[in-house]
Design a protein around this motif. Structure first.
Motif: not given
Lengths: 270, 662
Positions: B47-71
């Motif tokens: 849960m920490f890796l994938y949900a809070f760490g967004q491990l899969r999300v940031i595999k795509k470059p634009f995922g960084l954007n979601h990482f920012v919004i999530f945190w």
């Protein structure tokens, strides 16, 4: 009305080998399957059931383990299964076999009218295609062999219209009921039993009738009632082939040679 | 007055929120039970890796954007929490915290809010200008009013935050103004513009309040519900890569597979509420890419729609009216879609919130095969052949060991032979695959490995049957095989085919059989490493080699390196990689029983894959699976590239041994 479908358990002939010394089939370890043509016969019977609400009875003459074949018909949706099994039926040729099957159908007819009997066009172990017509003759039914399509079954007019698949042509024919059909593979695609039906059929009752039920004269059935005898079974010797052309270095030349050969042997039409 | 109105609205929205969440999540309980509560430690770390760490999300470059919004969302949850509490109890605020902590939080809020505004602006640009194709599917559109509403809400919230704090600072009422750099700049603008600061403050406050309340109401009704479900979904995710499907119990009166939505497990249903419709699964799915009617996102969306539609009736003990499987329509999966899946697992690899799409498709296949007896007609032959002759082609079982011919091959005897070589159907009957078997046998003998075969007693593993949903037959064959392995005392197995590998290793475990199963590529890589096979790394006859990862070897069983090290050892250089490789490799089109089916719709999967490999201009395509072998050879011929060789990895090795100097 009853639709009776005749099925046979046969050895999986793709796996049968002939003992070169005794000239007999090596049946040891060879699995049994439902005669492939019969699966299309069962399917046709079930289609009559689905459409007209007829009751489907599957019958088979064979040793006690032939029960598995009938169980498969039950799994596909047959209402009743009768195994004709008795030592005195054993060793029968097509004449004796058709006598036993015809007697069983007559017996069933005492309970309800038998409108249609369906058989596969032939079995893959004997390949005679005689049992179906034999039954029809003995029962005095109309017989329509090699059926590849059923056009119409008119229960009120008591007539059936079918297409027969003959070499190079089709024949559209009509016959009055009761009728016996022998069917070819092109007729239909057999249904695959659902798991529920399989489990249901695993516990279903397969009736076993011996000769005390049929009451046939033992001299007219089984080995004693069979005028045909198999004197020898053998695999024909294949003439040794020859290597033609050089496929590795000249594939086009080899292909041309092959085509020429096929035209020469009349296997390819131009 | 303000406090009273706000409190009333907040309480009403919270009640509505609770009711909506209950209404949706209680539908999840309609599903069948499934054990997902074990190993809390491992689950928490996932849960920490994938949900809070967004491990899969940031595999795509634009995922960084979601990482920012999530945190930002996580951090601003504190600010928004304060806002709500403060709105009801004006005396309570974060200012009560120790000074240092309070100021640190204020800095964070300011910075994070600004970052979020940027991220939201980028999201708008992406949806309006860039428009990546995976955002849209049949019933879900990336440019939907819902998506824009959510983005606007977030932007508005940030703007209101700055408006409110800027106005307060401008009025000199913020003691901690020096900890709010962005708000201070806004304050300067406001002062410069000479606007009515109290009006700006109260308008901003109300905008902030109303957007928050609207969000609370809207959230459980929209795809934004993933905010609530994604984190627990990662907690409840499959702990082991779900390469296999659960067993079924066969008894009278039982129901098989999933023909209606309540036949899914609660986790399947929960998955459907966790989907954010990002479309990553559809952008990697070989079926979707080649124009088949299957779209994994659509499958998940159909489950959710179907559950919402039929849920109320199901709760009352009535039947749902919207079919789960049927004609094209929202909330329904078509049979064509269900049969298009190659079970390659790319969708599950891509999903940022660990949704398991593929097993759901197999469960629906089970319903079609086992309950409805409805499947593409070419499968009838396969099923009959498997049942009667234990191989897909229906060849006589007695011919299984014909490949042995004059090779020195021993039967497997426990205690005398170390490994059982489980040849598999392709390796035994397919003429091309038989060459691979012979190559492997030769290599094993050369390396002095102790191995034997079961010969004509070997049976098919049943992989295709299980992936095609014919679990009844698979169950029968699995039990037979498990019995044979136990009887013969088999402990270590080498397989030629990744499908046999996964079945013996992952599926038979469900039958209590623990074998040490290795794929031939692993074994030969190990033999090379241990020096039992010596190579000079100079093999050039195969030219430039491109490696194609088989799904069931790579993604499903984590074997990526072994085949590559073999190629490296033979040729002296690493194989060429296709654009999609390793964990993100693209299927050959034959998995999931598709090997035995016609491909009538769209482009052929193998053509798409071959085109991708040809872009690397290889002389040889290296595979490690008999299905891939067939698909690549056929695909190359269809594309007029028959001169490109296809070789199994063990054939590459055999070539190296053959030409080795000395």
């Amino acid at each position: 009305m009853l639709v009776v479908v005749c099925v046979k358990q046969v050895p999986d002939t793709t796996q049968v080998q002939i003992d070169p010394v005794t000239n007999t089939l090596i049946r040891e370890g060879v699995p049994f399957i439902v005669n492939p043509y019969d699966t299309h016969a069962v399917e046709q019977a079930l289609r009559f059931k689905d459409r007209y609400g007829c009751r489907v009875v599957a019958i088979s003459m064979g040793p006690p383990n032939a029960e598995a074949t009938l169980r498969k018909a039950l799994a596909q949706g047959a209402d009743r299964a009768v195994l004709l099994s008795d030592r005195v039926f054993g060793g029968a040729d097509t004449l004796a076999t058709s006598k036993v099957l015809a007697a069983a159908i007559e017996r069933l007819a005492q309970e309800d009218e038998v409108g249609v009997v369906i058989c596969g066009k032939q079995t893959i172990d004997g390949d005679t295609a005689q049992v179906g017509p034999g039954i029809a003759t003995r029962l005095d039914f109309a017989q329509l062999t090699l059926v590849d399509r059923v056009d119409e079954l008119d229960l009120s007019a008591r007539r059936i219209k079918v297409s027969r698949k003959l070499e190079g042509r089709h024949e559209h024919v009509e016959a009055p009921l009761p009728v016996l059909l022998t069917v070819v593979r092109e007729l239909n695609r057999p249904r695959y039993p659902t798991v529920a039906m399989r489990l249901e059929s695993a516990d279903a009752q397969v009736e076993v009738w011996d000769n005390s039920v049929l009451g046939l004269d033992v001299n007219t059935i089984g080995l004693k009632g069979s005028p045909t005898w198999v004197s020898r079974i053998f695999s024909p010797e294949r003439a040794k082939g020859e290597m033609l052309g050089d496929g590795a270095h000249d594939p086009e030349g080899a292909a041309q040679l092959l085509i020429d050969k096929m035209i020469e042997k009349d296997l390819l039409a131009l | 007055m303000q406090t009273a109105i706000f409190t009333t609205l907040l309480v009403a929205s919270l009640l509505f929120f609770a009711w909506s969440v209950y209404r949706r999540l209680s539908l999840v309980l309609l599903g069948l039970p499934e054990e997902r509560f074990d190993q809390p430690g491992r689950r928490l770390s996932e849960m920490f890796l994938y949900a809070f760490g967004q491990l899969r999300v940031i595999k795509k470059p634009f995922g960084l954007n979601h990482f920012v919004i999530f945190w930002s969302f996580v951090i601003l949850a504190i600010a928004n929490g304060e806002f709500l509490v403060n709105g009801v109890f004006p005396s309570l605020s974060l200012a009560l915290l120790p000074e240092g902590l309070h100021r640190a939080l204020l800095v964070a809020f300011d910075v994070v809010s600004l970052l979020t505004l940027f991220a939201i602006a980028l999201s708008f640009v992406r949806r309006i200008v860039v428009r990546p194709p995976q955002l849209d599917s049949l019933y879900v559109k990336g440019r939907s009013p819902e998506a824009f509403a959510i983005l606007s809400f977030i932007a508005l919230l940030m703007l209101a935050y700055f408006g409110m704090h800027g106005a307060i600072i401008a009025q000199g009422r913020e003691a901690a103004a020096s900890a709010m750099p962005v708000s201070t700049v806004v304050a300067a603008w406001l002062t410069h513009a000479g606007v009515d600061l109290t009006l700006v403050e109260s308008v901003s406050w109300w905008v902030h309040a109303l957007v928050l309340i609207a969000f609370i109401c809207f959230l459980p009704l929209s795809k934004h519900m993933h905010i609530l479900t994604a984190i627990p979904n990662c907690y409840f995710g499959a702990l082991n890569w779900p390469a296999t499907q659960p067993r079924e119990t066969f008894e009278k009166g039982a129901v098989y597979g999933v023909g209606s939505v309540e036949r899914f497990t609660w986790k399947d249903l929960f998955d459907s509420f966790s989907c954010t419709e990002c479309g990553r699964c559809q952008s990697v799915c070989p079926a979707s890419i080649t124009g088949k009617p299957l779209n994994p996102r659509q499958v998940v969306h159909a489950i959710k729609t179907n559950l919402l539609e039929n849920g109320p009736a199901l709760k009352d003990g009535r039947k749902g009216t919207l079919p789960l499987i049927g004609d094209e329509g929202e909330g329904t999966n078509t049979e064509d879609a269900i049969w298009s899946c190659t079970t390659c697992g790319a969708c599950m690899e891509a999903c940022p919130v660990l949704i398991e799409q593929m097993p759901k498709i197999v469960k629906m296949r089970r319903h079609l095969v086992e309950t409805e007896s409805k499947f593409p007609e070419e499968l009838l032959n396969l099923f009959e052949n498997m049942e009667q002759r234990s191989n897909p082609w229906g060849i006589a079982p007695g011919e299984r060991a014909k490949w042995v011919s004059t090779l020195p091959v021993k039967p497997f005897v426990a205690g005398e032979t170390e490994y059982l070589l489980y040849v598999g159907c392709a390796g035994s009957f397919d003429s091309r695959a038989k060459q691979v078997t012979v190559a492997l046998a030769t290599v094993l003998n050369a390396a002095g490995v102790s191995w034997g075969i079961l010969g004509k007693d070997e049976k098919c593993c049943g992989d295709s049957l299980r992936r095609l949903g014919n679990e009844y037959l698979f169950d029968k064959m699995a039990k037979e095989n498990v019995e044979i392995f136990r009887e013969r005392g088999v402990a270590k197995v080498i397989t030629l085919c990744p499908h046999c590998l996964t079945t013996l290793k992952n599926d038979y475990r469900q039958y209590g059989l623990e074998l040490e199963v290795v794929h031939q590529s692993e074994l030969i890589a190990d033999l090379i490493k241990k020096g039992r096979i010596k190579l000079d790394g100079s093999e050039k006859s195969l030219g430039k080699i491109a490696y194609h990862d088989p799904c069931y070897l790579g993604r499903h069983n984590d074997i990526f390196e072994a085949p590559r090290t073999v190629v490296q050892a033979v040729t002296g250089s690493a194989p060429q990689e296709a654009e999609r490789h390793g964990r993100n490799s693209f299927c050959c089109g034959a998995g999931g029983g598709r090997m035995w089916m016609e491909e009538f719709i769209g482009d052929r999967v193998n053509h798409t894959r071959v085109d991708e490999l040809l872009a690397e201009k290889p002389d040889t395509v290296c595979v490690a699976c008999p299905y891939c072998m067939t698909m690549m050879e056929d695909g190359l011929k269809d594309r007029g590239a028959g001169e490109v060789k296809v070789r199994d990895v063990v054939e590459v090795l055999a070539e190296g041994l053959l030409h080795k100097k000395g």
